[in-house]
Design a protein around this motif. Structure first.
Motif, PDB file in Angstrom:
ATOM      1  N   PHE A  17     -24.172 -28.486  16.307  1.00  0.00           N
ATOM      2  CA  PHE A  17     -24.359 -27.040  16.199  1.00  0.00           C
ATOM      3  C   PHE A  17     -23.832 -26.297  17.415  1.00  0.00           C
ATOM      4  CE2 PHE A  17     -27.134 -27.833  12.638  1.00  0.00           C
ATOM      5  CZ  PHE A  17     -26.972 -26.696  11.877  1.00  0.00           C
ATOM      6  N   LYS A  18     -23.992 -26.864  18.591  1.00  0.00           N
ATOM      7  CA  LYS A  18     -23.501 -26.271  19.847  1.00  0.00           C
ATOM      8  C   LYS A  18     -23.989 -24.839  20.046  1.00  0.00           C
ATOM      9  CE  LYS A  18     -19.554 -29.281  19.971  1.00  0.00           C
ATOM     10  NZ  LYS A  18     -18.135 -29.462  20.096  1.00  0.00           N
ATOM     11  N   THR A  19     -25.287 -24.652  19.826  1.00  0.00           N
ATOM     12  CA  THR A  19     -25.917 -23.358  20.070  1.00  0.00           C
ATOM     13  C   THR A  19     -26.980 -23.534  21.141  1.00  0.00           C
ATOM     14  OG1 THR A  19     -27.643 -23.712  18.415  1.00  0.00           O
ATOM     15  CG2 THR A  19     -25.602 -22.630  17.661  1.00  0.00           C
ATOM     16  N   GLU A  20     -27.467 -22.426  21.652  1.00  0.00           N
ATOM     17  CA  GLU A  20     -28.514 -22.493  22.659  1.00  0.00           C
ATOM     18  C   GLU A  20     -29.786 -23.115  22.080  1.00  0.00           C
ATOM     19  OE1 GLU A  20     -30.485 -19.632  26.061  1.00  0.00           O
ATOM     20  OE2 GLU A  20     -29.044 -18.801  24.650  1.00  0.00           O
ATOM     21  N   GLU A  21     -30.063 -22.807  20.834  1.00  0.00           N
ATOM     22  CA  GLU A  21     -31.244 -23.368  20.172  1.00  0.00           C
ATOM     23  C   GLU A  21     -31.110 -24.890  20.010  1.00  0.00           C
ATOM     24  OE1 GLU A  21     -33.991 -22.681  16.205  1.00  0.00           O
ATOM     25  OE2 GLU A  21     -32.112 -21.590  16.399  1.00  0.00           O
ATOM     26  N   SER A  22     -29.924 -25.339  19.622  1.00  0.00           N
ATOM     27  CA  SER A  22     -29.726 -26.787  19.479  1.00  0.00           C
ATOM     28  C   SER A  22     -29.825 -27.468  20.837  1.00  0.00           C
ATOM     29  CB  SER A  22     -28.393 -27.106  18.806  1.00  0.00           C
ATOM     30  OG  SER A  22     -27.306 -26.747  19.621  1.00  0.00           O
ATOM     31  N   LEU A  23     -29.364 -26.807  21.881  1.00  0.00           N
ATOM     32  CA  LEU A  23     -29.489 -27.347  23.233  1.00  0.00           C
ATOM     33  C   LEU A  23     -30.956 -27.536  23.602  1.00  0.00           C
ATOM     34  CD1 LEU A  23     -28.312 -28.040  26.030  1.00  0.00           C
ATOM     35  CD2 LEU A  23     -28.357 -25.605  26.535  1.00  0.00           C
ATOM     36  N   TYR A  24     -31.766 -26.555  23.266  1.00  0.00           N
ATOM     37  CA  TYR A  24     -33.195 -26.647  23.543  1.00  0.00           C
ATOM     38  C   TYR A  24     -33.815 -27.843  22.829  1.00  0.00           C
ATOM     39  CZ  TYR A  24     -38.150 -25.626  23.334  1.00  0.00           C
ATOM     40  OH  TYR A  24     -39.511 -25.731  23.407  1.00  0.00           O
TER      41      TYR A  24
ATOM     42  N   THR B 180     -28.988 -39.634  12.506  1.00  0.00           N
ATOM     43  CA  THR B 180     -28.088 -38.672  11.875  1.00  0.00           C
ATOM     44  C   THR B 180     -28.545 -37.243  12.155  1.00  0.00           C
ATOM     45  OG1 THR B 180     -27.561 -40.268  10.148  1.00  0.00           O
ATOM     46  CG2 THR B 180     -27.081 -37.962   9.674  1.00  0.00           C
ATOM     47  N   ALA B 181     -29.846 -37.014  12.131  1.00  0.00           N
ATOM     48  CA  ALA B 181     -30.372 -35.675  12.423  1.00  0.00           C
ATOM     49  C   ALA B 181     -30.023 -35.263  13.852  1.00  0.00           C
ATOM     50  CB  ALA B 181     -31.882 -35.648  12.214  1.00  0.00           C
ATOM     51  N   VAL B 182     -30.132 -36.179  14.802  1.00  0.00           N
ATOM     52  CA  VAL B 182     -29.783 -35.872  16.191  1.00  0.00           C
ATOM     53  C   VAL B 182     -28.291 -35.576  16.307  1.00  0.00           C
ATOM     54  CG1 VAL B 182     -29.630 -36.792  18.544  1.00  0.00           C
ATOM     55  CG2 VAL B 182     -31.694 -37.182  17.191  1.00  0.00           C
TER      56      VAL B 182
ATOM     57  N   LEU C  21     -33.666 -29.943  11.611  1.00  0.00           N
ATOM     58  CA  LEU C  21     -33.082 -31.203  12.094  1.00  0.00           C
ATOM     59  C   LEU C  21     -33.934 -31.809  13.200  1.00  0.00           C
ATOM     60  CD1 LEU C  21     -29.315 -30.228  12.071  1.00  0.00           C
ATOM     61  CD2 LEU C  21     -30.431 -31.943  10.621  1.00  0.00           C
ATOM     62  N   TYR C  22     -34.478 -30.963  14.050  1.00  0.00           N
ATOM     63  CA  TYR C  22     -35.378 -31.429  15.111  1.00  0.00           C
ATOM     64  C   TYR C  22     -36.597 -32.132  14.500  1.00  0.00           C
ATOM     65  CZ  TYR C  22     -38.840 -30.999  18.892  1.00  0.00           C
ATOM     66  OH  TYR C  22     -39.816 -31.244  19.820  1.00  0.00           O
ATOM     67  N   LEU C  23     -37.167 -31.523  13.474  1.00  0.00           N
ATOM     68  CA  LEU C  23     -38.317 -32.140  12.806  1.00  0.00           C
ATOM     69  C   LEU C  23     -37.944 -33.465  12.142  1.00  0.00           C
ATOM     70  CD1 LEU C  23     -40.107 -29.062  11.207  1.00  0.00           C
ATOM     71  CD2 LEU C  23     -40.698 -30.291  13.304  1.00  0.00           C
TER      72      LEU C  23
ATOM     73  N   GLU D 139     -35.487 -31.379  24.223  1.00  0.00           N
ATOM     74  CA  GLU D 139     -36.810 -31.874  23.836  1.00  0.00           C
ATOM     75  C   GLU D 139     -36.741 -33.337  23.397  1.00  0.00           C
ATOM     76  OE1 GLU D 139     -40.029 -30.331  23.591  1.00  0.00           O
ATOM     77  OE2 GLU D 139     -39.056 -28.945  24.959  1.00  0.00           O
ATOM     78  N   LEU D 140     -35.727 -33.661  22.613  1.00  0.00           N
ATOM     79  CA  LEU D 140     -35.591 -35.026  22.099  1.00  0.00           C
ATOM     80  C   LEU D 140     -35.227 -36.021  23.200  1.00  0.00           C
ATOM     81  CD1 LEU D 140     -33.668 -34.275  18.813  1.00  0.00           C
ATOM     82  CD2 LEU D 140     -35.999 -35.147  18.998  1.00  0.00           C
TER      83      LEU D 140
END
Length: 73
Positions: free
Chosen positions: A33-40, A25-27, A9-11, A44-45
């Protein structure tokens, strides 16, 4: 290479070839997701690549980012 859904989704959100709607929509999906990875990736975005999201989405993402940061404290 990272094959997580969050990374994909980030890509999508970064891809200039995608329409603005698809990137937005990707953002949005990434924020759900509400995960630590999605937070990261949201960080970035929003912080590092400020210009790829509209102002109204920046506000929503900042609020979500703050909530997630408080949750992880």
């Amino acid at each position: 290479m990272d094959d997580s859904k969050e990374y994909q989704l980030y890509l999508e959100a970064l891809d200039e070839e995608n329409s603005a709607w698809k990137r937005r929509t990707a953002v949005k999906r990434l924020s759900e997701f509400k995960t630590e990875e999605s937070l990261y990736y949201l960080n970035e975005l929003i912080v590092d690549r400020y210009c790829i999201v509209p102002d109204w989405l920046k506000t929503i993402a900042r609020e979500y980012y703050v909530c997630l940061c408080l949750e992880f404290l």
